[in-house]
Design a protein around this motif. Structure first.
Motif, PDB file in Angstrom:
ATOM      1  N   ARG A  53       0.864  -0.999  -0.100  1.00  0.00           N
ATOM      2  CA  ARG A  53      -0.036   0.093   0.074  1.00  0.00           C
ATOM      3  C   ARG A  53       0.730   1.385   0.090  1.00  0.00           C
ATOM      4  O   ARG A  53       0.446   2.169  -0.801  1.00  0.00           O
ATOM      5  CB  ARG A  53      -1.034  -0.164   1.071  1.00  0.00           C
ATOM      6  N   ALA A 241     -12.003   5.304   3.033  1.00  0.00           N
ATOM      7  CA  ALA A 241     -11.460   4.112   3.366  1.00  0.00           C
ATOM      8  C   ALA A 241     -11.180   3.178   2.009  1.00  0.00           C
ATOM      9  O   ALA A 241     -10.159   2.263   2.057  1.00  0.00           O
ATOM     10  CB  ALA A 241     -12.367   3.452   4.359  1.00  0.00           C
ATOM     11  N   ASP A 242     -12.158   3.369   1.074  1.00  0.00           N
ATOM     12  CA  ASP A 242     -12.024   2.553  -0.013  1.00  0.00           C
ATOM     13  C   ASP A 242     -11.132   3.250  -1.313  1.00  0.00           C
ATOM     14  O   ASP A 242     -11.124   2.601  -2.449  1.00  0.00           O
ATOM     15  CB  ASP A 242     -13.493   2.197  -0.605  1.00  0.00           C
ATOM     16  N   GLU A 243     -10.522   4.456  -0.903  1.00  0.00           N
ATOM     17  CA  GLU A 243      -9.599   4.884  -1.944  1.00  0.00           C
ATOM     18  C   GLU A 243      -8.589   4.179  -2.487  1.00  0.00           C
ATOM     19  O   GLU A 243      -7.577   3.503  -1.365  1.00  0.00           O
ATOM     20  CB  GLU A 243      -9.368   6.350  -1.527  1.00  0.00           C
ATOM     21  N   ARG A 293     -10.249   6.357   6.558  1.00  0.00           N
ATOM     22  CA  ARG A 293      -9.113   5.735   7.294  1.00  0.00           C
ATOM     23  C   ARG A 293      -8.030   6.965   7.647  1.00  0.00           C
ATOM     24  O   ARG A 293      -7.788   7.741   6.726  1.00  0.00           O
ATOM     25  CB  ARG A 293      -8.407   4.503   6.495  1.00  0.00           C
TER      26      ARG A 293
END
Length: 320
Positions: A53, A241-243, A293
């Motif tokens: 990530r 959060a889903d980026e 997040r």
């Protein structure tokens, strides 16, 4: 875009921040209007970043730097999905006006030392207004709480032998190191004196660190609470959060440039986002926007002395 333009743009994009300054991005000029973005072999962090990530975010940061640098030369590019294992493809779309952040692309630096007096009145308020994905905290008690959490989370990370070994591999603790000015984290960039760098090289060794830890001394040697408490503010950086991490990295770079444009220097404390207990404690005390997040926490302020020179790979190494 001529080959000469391309090389100049890559040189500026290379100044983009990347995790541990590993600089994982390579560039290939396919034609005058197309650039392939590639992963450099061996420039990953299997222990500290097992999912990739942070490296993906580093690619996004570098691409944002490329787009800003191209725009400063009147060239507009867009980032698209990569082909055949590429990270992304950049395609020219016409002419462009310079990005307002272009003037600080070359001057932004990480500052890991203590900070000087507070910034000019209104600077932190302006940052809050221009970067809604930042929660800027300037109260001394809040900064002290973040500093304490950072020390606890950092010590937990150092106790992981594999993480410590990987970090040491990217640390350049002596000016005699052949990669001092090329990549990784050199002692100057980490705000270490020569004696502190020498000591770090000993303290972080296997068995030495464990012995000091058993004696209750490791935390005092690895902690940086005093440095964090000297900051004018700390800023919690939240993203959806889903980026995709690549997109997060693009925004991460722009936020950092916004700080630089306001005259602030910063250093990320990403361990606060990586450590579940630290992240939960921050969310409990300061909240977390719904659906987001925590990406990292910046400490920021005015540096004491000159910013360190950038350690960067040569353009010849980055173009393939």
């Amino acid at each position: 875009m001529t080959p000469e333009d391309f090389a100049d743009i890559v040189a500026d994009a290379a100044l983009s921040p990347t995790v541990h300054n590993v600089q994982p991005t390579l560039w290939r000029r396919i034609d005058a209007g197309t650039v392939a973005v590639l992963q450099a072999e061996g420039r990953t962090l299997p222990v500290g970043d097992p999912t990739g990530r942070d490296v993906a975010a580093s690619h996004g940061s570098a691409v944002e730097g490329f787009l800003i640098a191209a725009g400063a030369r009147g060239l507009a590019f867009v980032a698209e999905a990569g082909e055949d294992g590429e990270i992304a493809r950049l395609r020219a779309t016409g002419s462009a006006s310079p990005d307002p952040l272009a003037p600080v692309l070359r001057t932004r630096r990480t500052w890991r030392g203590k900070f000087a007096e507070s910034p000019a009145p209104g600077v932190l308020e302006t940052l809050t207004a221009t970067a809604p994905d930042l929660t800027v905290l300037s109260e001394a008690d809040d900064i002290a709480a973040v500093a304490a959490l950072n020390d606890v989370a950092s010590l937990k990370g150092f106790r992981d032998h594999g993480f410590r070994r990987e970090l040491l591999a990217w640390m350049r603790l002596s000016r005699g190191h052949p990669l001092w000015a090329v990549d990784g984290l050199n002692a100057e960039a980490m705000g270490m004196s020569g004696m502190e760098a020498f000591g770090a090289g000993i303290v972080l060794r296997p068995r030495v660190f464990e012995t000091l830890d058993r004696l209750g001394m490791a935390g005092a040697l690895t902690g940086e609470a005093a440095v964090v408490r000297s900051a004018a503010a700390v800023a919690l950086f939240h993203r959806p959060a889903d980026e995709p991490p690549f997109d997060t990295g693009r925004r991460w770079h722009r936020v950092w440039l916004e700080m630089a444009r306001l005259g602030l220097s910063a250093a990320p404390m990403t361990v606060l986002a990586d450590d579940p207990e630290a992240e939960a404690a921050l969310a409990m005390r300061f909240g977390r926007p719904a659906g987001t997040r925590l990406v990292t926490v910046f400490r920021l302020g005015l540096p004491i002395g000159d910013l360190p020179a950038p350690a960067r790979r040569s353009v010849d190494d980055l173009i393939v």
